[in-house]
Scaffold this motif. Structure first.
Motif, PDB file in Angstrom:
ATOM      1  N   THR A 194      -8.741  -2.352 -21.288  1.00 48.36           N
ATOM      2  CA  THR A 194      -8.658  -3.005 -19.787  1.00 48.36           C
ATOM      3  C   THR A 194     -10.305  -3.872 -19.677  1.00 48.36           C
ATOM      4  O   THR A 194     -10.042  -4.777 -19.159  1.00 48.36           O
ATOM      5  CB  THR A 194      -8.652  -2.328 -18.682  1.00 48.36           C
ATOM      6  OG1 THR A 194     -10.076  -1.052 -18.870  1.00 48.36           O
ATOM      7  CG2 THR A 194      -7.780  -0.946 -19.024  1.00 48.36           C
ATOM      8  N   SER A 195     -10.185  -4.519 -20.834  1.00 44.52           N
ATOM      9  CA  SER A 195     -11.585  -5.142 -20.822  1.00 44.52           C
ATOM     10  C   SER A 195     -11.201  -6.511 -21.016  1.00 44.52           C
ATOM     11  O   SER A 195      -9.888  -7.005 -21.831  1.00 44.52           O
ATOM     12  CB  SER A 195     -13.003  -4.941 -22.073  1.00 44.52           C
ATOM     13  OG  SER A 195     -13.529  -6.310 -22.293  1.00 44.52           O
ATOM     14  N   TRP A 196     -11.291  -7.824 -20.188  1.00 42.82           N
ATOM     15  CA  TRP A 196     -11.132  -8.555 -20.940  1.00 42.82           C
ATOM     16  C   TRP A 196     -11.759  -9.745 -21.815  1.00 42.82           C
ATOM     17  O   TRP A 196     -10.651 -10.325 -22.644  1.00 42.82           O
ATOM     18  CB  TRP A 196     -11.570  -9.545 -19.497  1.00 42.82           C
ATOM     19  CG  TRP A 196     -13.565 -10.165 -19.209  1.00 42.82           C
ATOM     20  CD1 TRP A 196     -13.399  -9.502 -18.801  1.00 42.82           C
ATOM     21  CD2 TRP A 196     -13.401 -10.987 -20.248  1.00 42.82           C
ATOM     22  NE1 TRP A 196     -15.213  -9.573 -18.766  1.00 42.82           N
ATOM     23  CE2 TRP A 196     -14.974 -11.079 -19.698  1.00 42.82           C
ATOM     24  CE3 TRP A 196     -13.101 -12.079 -20.437  1.00 42.82           C
ATOM     25  CZ2 TRP A 196     -15.630 -11.765 -20.452  1.00 42.82           C
ATOM     26  CZ3 TRP A 196     -13.955 -12.740 -21.357  1.00 42.82           C
ATOM     27  CH2 TRP A 196     -15.423 -12.709 -21.501  1.00 42.82           C
ATOM     28  N   ALA A 197     -12.367  -9.470 -22.214  1.00 42.83           N
ATOM     29  CA  ALA A 197     -13.214  -9.601 -23.706  1.00 42.83           C
ATOM     30  C   ALA A 197     -12.356  -9.045 -25.010  1.00 42.83           C
ATOM     31  O   ALA A 197     -12.543 -10.203 -25.035  1.00 42.83           O
ATOM     32  CB  ALA A 197     -14.665  -9.566 -24.029  1.00 42.83           C
ATOM     33  N   VAL A 198     -11.971  -8.215 -25.014  1.00 51.18           N
ATOM     34  CA  VAL A 198     -11.051  -7.411 -26.028  1.00 51.18           C
ATOM     35  C   VAL A 198      -9.692  -8.846 -25.818  1.00 51.18           C
ATOM     36  O   VAL A 198      -9.539  -9.070 -26.784  1.00 51.18           O
ATOM     37  CB  VAL A 198     -10.509  -6.042 -25.006  1.00 51.18           C
ATOM     38  CG1 VAL A 198      -9.797  -6.122 -26.708  1.00 51.18           C
ATOM     39  CG2 VAL A 198     -11.845  -5.054 -25.971  1.00 51.18           C
ATOM     40  N   TRP A 199      -9.389  -8.677 -24.760  1.00 51.14           N
ATOM     41  CA  TRP A 199      -7.808  -9.504 -25.107  1.00 51.14           C
ATOM     42  C   TRP A 199      -8.202 -11.116 -25.199  1.00 51.14           C
ATOM     43  O   TRP A 199      -7.421 -12.046 -25.557  1.00 51.14           O
ATOM     44  CB  TRP A 199      -7.041  -9.156 -23.727  1.00 51.14           C
ATOM     45  CG  TRP A 199      -6.507  -7.781 -23.282  1.00 51.14           C
ATOM     46  CD1 TRP A 199      -7.266  -7.194 -22.672  1.00 51.14           C
ATOM     47  CD2 TRP A 199      -5.764  -7.103 -24.305  1.00 51.14           C
ATOM     48  NE1 TRP A 199      -6.113  -5.278 -22.469  1.00 51.14           N
ATOM     49  CE2 TRP A 199      -5.480  -6.014 -23.840  1.00 51.14           C
ATOM     50  CE3 TRP A 199      -4.976  -7.794 -25.318  1.00 51.14           C
ATOM     51  CZ2 TRP A 199      -4.524  -4.701 -24.339  1.00 51.14           C
ATOM     52  CZ3 TRP A 199      -4.080  -6.810 -25.676  1.00 51.14           C
ATOM     53  CH2 TRP A 199      -4.451  -4.948 -25.323  1.00 51.14           C
TER      54      TRP A 199
END
Length: 296
Positions: A194-199
């Protein structure tokens, strides 16, 4: 020390990926450049898929390196991908490495050592906020868009080099996002997904991979690798300092740092001028009777 080992493993995996992907991309029709049709064509080629597997291992090794080390330390070590690529080409195509080629490897090695020893990157203690990430994203996209627009009106080695720089910039930004994503690892898989950084990392990585495939499709592997392998670490140092507050030595050390970068450029250029690698052997490795000597 463990971060250095993981970074070297990532460089070796990326080198293998580059050789396999270039092997596949060189056979794709020229009219597929900058189109999704290029990816659709490549995905049917076993050597390209093998390159993707190698790239995935490189991604995992790089993530492990960034978990234990600084961005401005890990990414410059990936410059070793270029001489590893050359050694793989020599092994696959039975090319003997000459004096000029080993001089290029020496320049790359000394340049990397000089850059890391003089910069002496230290951990950062700053966590970039959303505004800083937005600014970094806009600057990265702007530079990449400019490089791609210039590449579209050029051909051959010039296009390959420009796209190599663009993909190097993209991979450096992907590594910065990867560094951000590793901070939520202790919170568990749900927090990670759910982390924005991952996507954002996935999007940046896929975009950079698309640029790299177009670079490999446009020119020889050694036209791409120097541009990619110099732009990536230099950009990564900038991201590490600007976003995460990592520190590098300045003052008189800048002279040695610039010398290190200069040796990286010299070694890359020298390697690119080695005729057998520049001209690239045929896909099927030659027999012993047609063995080529690399360098002079």
């Amino acid at each position: 020390m463990i971060s250095v080992v993981f970074a070297l493993l990532a460089a070796a995996s990326n080198a293998l990926a580059s050789v396999l992907q270039r092997h596949a991309a060189r056979a794709a029709p020229e009219e597929e450049a900058f189109r999704l049709a290029l990816i659709m064509d490549l995905v049917r080629r076993p050597d390209w898929l093998g390159g993707i597997v190698a790239l995935m291992f490189g991604f995992l090794f790089q993530a492990a390196a960034l978990t234990t080390g600084e961005l401005s330390l890990v990414q410059p070590i990936l410059v070793t991908e270029l001489p590893i690529t050359m050694l793989l080409l020599a092994g696959l195509f039975r090319i003997r490495l000459g004096t000029e080629s080993w001089r290029a490897v020496a320049a790359l090695t000394v340049g990397l050592a000089a850059l890391l020893a003089s910069a002496a990157p230290s951990p950062g203690h700053r966590h970039p906020d959303r505004i800083e990430w937005a600014v970094a994203t806009l600057v990265t996209l702007g530079l990449a868009a400019y490089l791609v627009s210039v590449a579209k009106v050029t051909r051959g080695a010039s296009r390959a080099a420009l796209l190599g720089v663009a993909s190097g910039l993209g991979f450096a930004f992907t590594a910065a996002l990867m560094k951000e994503a590793t901070k939520v690892l202790p919170a568990g898989p749900v927090a990670l997904l759910t982390s924005w950084a991952v996507w954002a990392m996935v999007a940046a990585g896929l975009g950079s991979l698309f640029l790299l495939q177009n670079a490999l499709h446009s020119g020889t592997l050694v036209a791409v690798q120097p541009a990619l392998n110099v732009s990536d670490p230099v950009s990564s140092i900038a991201y590490g300092v600007g976003l995460f507050g990592e520190e590098i030595r300045l003052g008189g050390w800048v002279v040695l740092e610039l010398l290190g970068v200069g040796l990286l450029l010299y070694g890359s250029r020298l390697l690119a001028q080695s005729p057998p690698v520049r001209d690239e052997p045929q896909v099927n490795p030659p027999g012993p009777e047609s063995e080529t000597r690399l360098g002079h």
